[in-house]
Design an enzyme around this catalytic site. Structure first.
Site, PDB file in Angstrom:
ATOM      1  N   ARG A  65       0.825  -1.205   0.000  1.00  0.00           N
ATOM      2  CA  ARG A  65       0.000   0.000   0.000  1.00  0.00           C
ATOM      3  C   ARG A  65       0.860   1.256   0.000  1.00  0.00           C
ATOM      4  NH1 ARG A  65      -2.856  -0.603   4.462  1.00  0.00           N
ATOM      5  NH2 ARG A  65      -1.971   1.172   5.565  1.00  0.00           N
ATOM      6  N   TYR A 118     -15.021  18.479 -13.373  1.00  0.00           N
ATOM      7  CA  TYR A 118     -15.398  17.063 -13.395  1.00  0.00           C
ATOM      8  C   TYR A 118     -16.376  16.770 -12.250  1.00  0.00           C
ATOM      9  CZ  TYR A 118     -14.981  12.037 -13.544  1.00  0.00           C
ATOM     10  OH  TYR A 118     -15.272  10.710 -13.638  1.00  0.00           O
ATOM     11  N   ASP A 190      -5.945  20.467 -12.729  1.00  0.00           N
ATOM     12  CA  ASP A 190      -6.267  19.169 -13.320  1.00  0.00           C
ATOM     13  C   ASP A 190      -5.884  19.260 -14.800  1.00  0.00           C
ATOM     14  OD1 ASP A 190      -7.536  16.979 -14.538  1.00  0.00           O
ATOM     15  OD2 ASP A 190      -9.167  16.963 -13.070  1.00  0.00           O
ATOM     16  N   LYS A 215      -7.497   8.525 -18.815  1.00  0.00           N
ATOM     17  CA  LYS A 215      -7.805   9.152 -20.094  1.00  0.00           C
ATOM     18  C   LYS A 215      -6.570   9.070 -21.015  1.00  0.00           C
ATOM     19  CE  LYS A 215     -11.468   9.879 -17.661  1.00  0.00           C
ATOM     20  NZ  LYS A 215     -11.703  11.054 -16.840  1.00  0.00           N
TER      21      LYS A 215
HETATM   22  C1  LIG Z   1     -12.115  11.368 -15.558  1.00  0.00           C
HETATM   23  C2  LIG Z   1     -11.674  12.611 -14.937  1.00  0.00           C
HETATM   24  C3  LIG Z   1     -11.382  12.662 -13.562  1.00  0.00           C
HETATM   25  C4  LIG Z   1     -11.572  11.475 -12.647  1.00  0.00           C
HETATM   26  O1  LIG Z   1     -10.664  10.463 -12.945  1.00  0.00           O
HETATM   27  P1  LIG Z   1     -10.925   8.899 -12.649  1.00  0.00           P
HETATM   28  O2  LIG Z   1      -9.682   8.261 -13.147  1.00  0.00           O
HETATM   29  O3  LIG Z   1     -12.157   8.500 -13.395  1.00  0.00           O
HETATM   30  O4  LIG Z   1     -11.097   8.768 -11.166  1.00  0.00           O
HETATM   31  C5  LIG Z   1     -10.936  13.864 -13.047  1.00  0.00           C
HETATM   32  N1  LIG Z   1     -10.776  14.951 -13.821  1.00  0.00           N
HETATM   33  C6  LIG Z   1     -11.051  14.927 -15.140  1.00  0.00           C
HETATM   34  C7  LIG Z   1     -10.865  16.169 -15.942  1.00  0.00           C
HETATM   35  C8  LIG Z   1     -11.515  13.774 -15.740  1.00  0.00           C
HETATM   36  O5  LIG Z   1     -11.806  13.760 -17.039  1.00  0.00           O
END
Ligand SMILES: *Cc1c(COP(=O)(O)O)cnc(C)c1O
Length: 402
Positions: A65, A118, A190, A215
């Site tokens: 972990r 998001y 982000d 993504k």
């Molecule tokens: C998908 C996404 C998230 C969340 O990510 P996960 O891997 O699904 O937990 C956060 N910010 C953005 C801009 C996203 O597209």
């Protein structure tokens, strides 16, 4: 003994870093691709050695972990690409985003977050941190006056997403970072949509970058993962408690997949970008389309800012069709090659209709006031041939009654 070759990896370009940093051959066997260290615990020579490792006197592994060798390799690669001192990876983008907020915010603090953000991030501040006495304000962070007006004495963190999902509104990272620096506020960006290939928030003054590696970073729609990139002190000490006490660790196998995906990040982003620009221009010229939103189009209200803070415009397009909800749904249902799916950044092109899918449960007024109209479509352009994608979009649009 062979002499250690000292290579200055920081001089490498993006593609070379993507391929080689953190992807060194296995020192034990010479395997060109290092193995996945699929283990939950580690053994030691004796208690003395174990003691040195547990106390931090000597480098070593403690428990699954905490860290794994495969994870270190991935983190080295991501830190190099994002241009940060260090990286910590997580089981998901949300695990990464929540760990950062847990590290920075205390009871009685205030956080400012983009009002278009998001959904998971919105919910984190609205439903979870709220319960523990952390105040929040959602504000249009593209409007610096509104942003400054929202700052309070107890504001400790600003979380922005640029471009924002799904309206593709931009926030000026450099200007917001200047405001943050003058007030001792941490700026978290982000960078999921742009990836470090097109946007480097740390170079623009941000303190912390977060990613959903699910993504573009992973890029193949086959994993869930997240990452935080920041200075070494924040990664090692700030994130220590949220990492070890809350968990949310990434599995060694997922690390391997993200690492593999990252080796072609720049190549993929070029094709995502090329497809998106061509498709956006096509959409803009089609009579069934009311409005096309893409930072690479001259018609985007922040096109100049996009050119300043990004080196490409990414793979995401939003557009509004004529004919409201009915045509929004019909367009998606008419597509043949392109998949109807949420998520983004996949090698395959994905389309979603927020009003009938991700934002269906929101009251209509509220949805529309945040820019998500009845016919808004989001397209995540993949890396297929541009012509095949445009052909599919064209036949789906041509069938609409307008
Ligand atoms: C998908 C996404 C998230 C969340 O990510 P996960 O891997 O699904 O937990 C956060 N910010 C953005 C801009 C996203 O597209």
């Amino acid at each position: 003994m062979t002499e250690e070759k000292q290579i200055d990896k920081s001089k490498w370009g993006f593609y070379t870093k993507s391929v080689h940093v953190g992807s060194e051959p296995c020192p034990a066997t010479g395997a060109l691709v290092a193995p996945i260290y699929q283990t939950s615990t580690y053994t030691y020579e004796n208690t003395t050695e174990a003691g040195q490792i547990f106390s931090g006197e000597k480098f070593g592994y403690l428990y699954g972990r905490d860290h794994s060798p495969t994870e270190y390799q991935l983190e080295e690669k991501i830190a190099a690409l994002e241009g940060g001192e260090a990286c910590k990876t997580f089981a998901s983008g949300m695990a990464a985003i929540s760990a950062v907020a847990l590290a920075i915010l205390n009871q009685g603090d205030h956080v400012i977050c983009s009002d278009v953000v998001y959904g998971g991030t919105y919910g984190l501040f609205e439903k979870i941190f709220n319960k523990y006495g952390v105040e929040h304000t959602f504000v249009d962070t593209s409007d610096l006056e509104k942003l400054e007006a929202a700052i309070k004495n107890n504001t400790k963190m600003i979380h922005i997403e640029t471009p924002a999902n799904p309206t593709l509104r931009l926030t000026d990272i450099k200007k917001v970072s200047e405001i943050c620096k003058s007030k001792g506020i941490k700026l978290v960006v982000d960078n999921t949509f742009m990836t470090p290939y097109f946007q480097r928030p740390l170079d623009l003054g941000a303190d912390i970058v977060v990613h959903s590696c699910t993504k573009y970073m992973g890029g193949h729609g086959d994993l869930i993962a997240g990452a935080v990139i920041a200075d070494e002190d924040f990664i090692k000490n700030g994130l220590h408690e949220p990492v070890t006490k809350i968990g949310g660790l990434i599995s060694p196998f997922t690390c391997f997949l993200v690492k593999r995906g990252l080796q072609t990040l720049g190549l993929r982003m070029n094709q995502h970008n090329k497809n998106a620009l061509e498709i956006a221009k096509f959409l803009e010229s089609h009579p069934a389309v009311e409005k096309t939103i893409y930072p690479g189009l001259k018609s985007h209200p922040q096109h100049e800012l996009a050119k300043q803070q990004m080196t490409g415009f990414g793979g995401l397009i939003s557009c509004e069709l004529k004919g409201g909800l009915k045509n929004g749904q019909a367009f998606c249902d008419n597509l043949e090659l392109i998949s109807l799916a949420v998520s983004l950044g996949d090698v395959g092109t994905l389309v979603q209709h927020p009003a009938s899918m991700t934002h269906k449960s929101l009251p209509r007024e509220e949805r529309i006031s945040s820019g998500i109209t009845d016919s808004l479509i989001r397209i995540s352009c993949g890396v297929e041939d541009t012509k095949d994608l445009i052909d599919d979009i064209k036949q789906a649009l041509d069938k609409l009654e307008i």
